[in-house]
Design an enzyme around this catalytic site. Structure first.
Site, PDB file in Angstrom:
ATOM      1  N   LYS A   1       0.838  -1.186   0.000  1.00 11.02           N
ATOM      2  CA  LYS A   1       0.000   0.000   0.000  1.00 11.02           C
ATOM      3  C   LYS A   1       0.882   1.249   0.000  1.00 11.02           C
ATOM      4  CE  LYS A   1      -1.734   1.757   3.978  1.00 11.02           C
ATOM      5  NZ  LYS A   1      -0.744   2.520   4.727  1.00 11.02           N
TER       6      LYS A   1
ATOM      7  N   HIS B   1      -6.748  -0.168   6.239  1.00 10.18           N
ATOM      8  CA  HIS B   1      -6.731  -0.929   7.492  1.00 10.18           C
ATOM      9  C   HIS B   1      -8.076  -0.912   8.235  1.00 10.18           C
ATOM     10  CE1 HIS B   1      -2.623  -1.096   6.549  1.00 10.18           C
ATOM     11  NE2 HIS B   1      -2.190  -0.057   7.225  1.00 10.18           N
TER      12      HIS B   1
END
Ligand code: BG6
Length: 507
Positions: free
Chosen positions: A159, A251
């Site tokens: 990411k 997340h």
């Protein structure tokens, strides 16, 4: 870790081998995996980087790092976890290829290496600046390195995947023009955490939990990832991104998806990812008119976190003067599905806060009458409601799960007391010494995509936060909060408007 078969032989090509991720997480994970026999002698590592150096230089750099970090490389004495032995075995299978990842020549050299060494299976791990992800996949494809006729060819992408909805969609399009979805492993390291995976087990292996897991019984859900670390040396990266991009559509939304998903038809990758994607598509974040009410941004000012002085965010090296980047976010969301209609979800995350605390708190509705309160021995009627049941899933630190419930206080009087049922992971299991990346690397090698993000899920997540990104880009500024506090007061106001309060950090 429970016994799992050794992963197949493969060459792991790591782009960005000299970076922090590789030293702090990937190499230690490979050592743990070697020690626990998740990978065997058939796994080779080729590190690619731009620095001058050779195989021996690269291998030594991991030893130096481990020594500095007090890790497995140089520790004196025995080898209780087998990591020294594992490192000895892995070391000669690590080699270095000096090259620029933006240059087609590097990929040609890699192809030559593969031909010389008869490489069949390969994983290309892109631990590089995100702006190069698309180019790297195109270079790999141009060089024929993604051709799977000799063995599997998989690409792991770190990411951040895009920086908003449009850029994420564009990146997916570029990548999927040259590789299949089945070859792409988009990493969200939260999914590698044992306790995050346990959310699914807690729900789907326990009838008494799943039975009340819906809007009939649940009042609201809070998802928190509070960090004590400040931005530190990551000023350049962080200032260009901010906490919303860094933590929320990835997340925190993975945790949200675990909480909200329907039971999958099977536990294979596609079934589980279908259910996660459905949740992400149903997330409704604040729209343009709601941002002022339902989204809070903050930036820390100088203070102290656990006795450590922390400077102002704006004084962090590489942070632009007058930056409006946020280091704290709180959001109110809903999930528009039958199961979750009407249940608010409150998410918050920030840096330089009072406690490290990642948790999911599910608050149940209160019982409909106050009969117990009325039975107090002095006969005084009170309208006080019993406290609600609460299920707290503690993800880090001190992984576990607890339930707040109400019991009778002993004695002749019918009085009540709030009590807690607690399960601590470490009291019941030997929590292996892991980084969280072991599972992810292992799954890439065995070809299990369950814990990776699919293109549709990533895009849905960005779509849900896009109105907030747009509104914040258009104007306004984060609210200051003191480093070491629980965040800006506007986040408390957001809850107070709904007659609720945040679960106290660190409890
Ligand atoms: C990373 C973010 O993805 O996750 C960091 O870029 C953040 O800013 C980190 O600190 C949090 O992960 P963990 O595993 O420490 O909770």
């Amino acid at each position: 870790m429970s016994a799992a078969p050794t992963a197949p032989a493969a060459t792991l090509v790591i782009f960005g081998i000299t970076g922090d991720l590789c030293h702090r997480l990937l190499m230690p994970s490979l050592i743990h995996m070697t020690a626990s026999k998740l990978i065997g002698d058939g796994v080779h590592v080729i590190g690619i980087g731009r620095s001058e150096g050779d195989d021996e230089w690269l291998r030594a750099s991991f030893e130096n790092f481990n020594a500095e970090a007090g890790g497995e490389g140089e520790e004196a004495g025995g080898d209780p976890r087998g990591e020294r032995t594992a490192w000895k075995s892995l070391r000669p299978r690590i080699s270095y290829l000096r090259g620029d990842m933006t240059d087609a020549e590097t990929y040609k050299q890699l192809r030559q290496r593969f031909a010389d060494e008869g490489t069949a299976n390969a994983v290309f791990y892109l631990a590089m600046a995100p702006k190069f992800f698309g180019d790297a996949v195109e270079h790999l494809a141009d060089a024929g390195l993604l051709d799977e006729s000799a063995g599997f060819r998989r690409v792991a992408i770190e990411k951040p995947f895009g920086r908003d909805f449009l850029s994420a969609r564009e990146l997916n399009e570029r990548i999927l023009a040259r590789a299949t979805e089945g070859q792409i492993y988009r990493i969200d390291h939260f999914l590698g955490k044992e306790t995050v995976q346990n959310v699914m087990t807690t729900r789907f292996a326990n009838a008494m939990i799943e039975a009340v897991w819906n809007s009939h019984y649940i009042d609201h859900v809070q998802i928190t990832s509070s960090e004590t670390v400040d931005v530190g040396k990551r000023g350049g990266f962080f200032d260009a991104n901010g906490t919303l991009r860094d933590m929320v559509p990835n997340h925190l939304f993975q945790l949200l998806a675990m909480v909200c998903m329907e039971p999958p038809n099977a536990f294979d990758a596609e079934s589980v990812r279908n259910e996660r994607s459905k949740v992400l598509e149903a997330v409704r974040g604040p729209d343009a008119d709601e941002v002022a009410q339902d989204a809070v941004r903050g930036a820390y000012t100088a203070g102290e976190v656990a006795g450590r002085p922390v400077g102002d965010y704006l004084a962090t090296p590489e942070v632009a003067a007058g930056s409006r980047t946020e280091t704290y976010v709180a959001l109110k969301l809903s999930v528009d599905t039958w199961r979750w209609a009407g249940v608010p979800f409150y998410l918050r995350t920030g840096k330089a806060l009072s406690h490290r605390d990642t948790e999911i708190v599910v608050t149940f509705k209160t019982v409909p009458f106050t009969r117990f309160a009325r039975l107090k021995h002095d006969g005084a009627a009170t309208a006080a409601r019993l406290p609600p049941n609460r299920l707290v899933i503690q993800l880090q630190p001190d992984e576990g799960l607890s339930i707040d419930f109400v019991a009778k206080r002993p004695g002749p009087v019918m009085d009540t007391a709030p009590v807690k049922l607690a399960f601590n992971y470490k009291d019941n299991f030997d929590l292996a010494h892991t980084t969280g990346y072991e599972t992810l690397l292992y799954d890439i090698l065995i070809g299990d995509q369950t814990l990776f993000q699919r293109a549709d899920g990533i895009e849905a997540a960005w779509r849900a936060v896009q109105p907030v990104l747009d509104a914040w880009a258009a104007g306004g500024a984060p609210e200051p909060y003191t480093a070491g506090s629980a965040g800006p007061s506007a986040a408390d106001d957001l809850m107070a408007r709904d007659g609720r309060a945040w679960h106290r950090l660190g409890t």
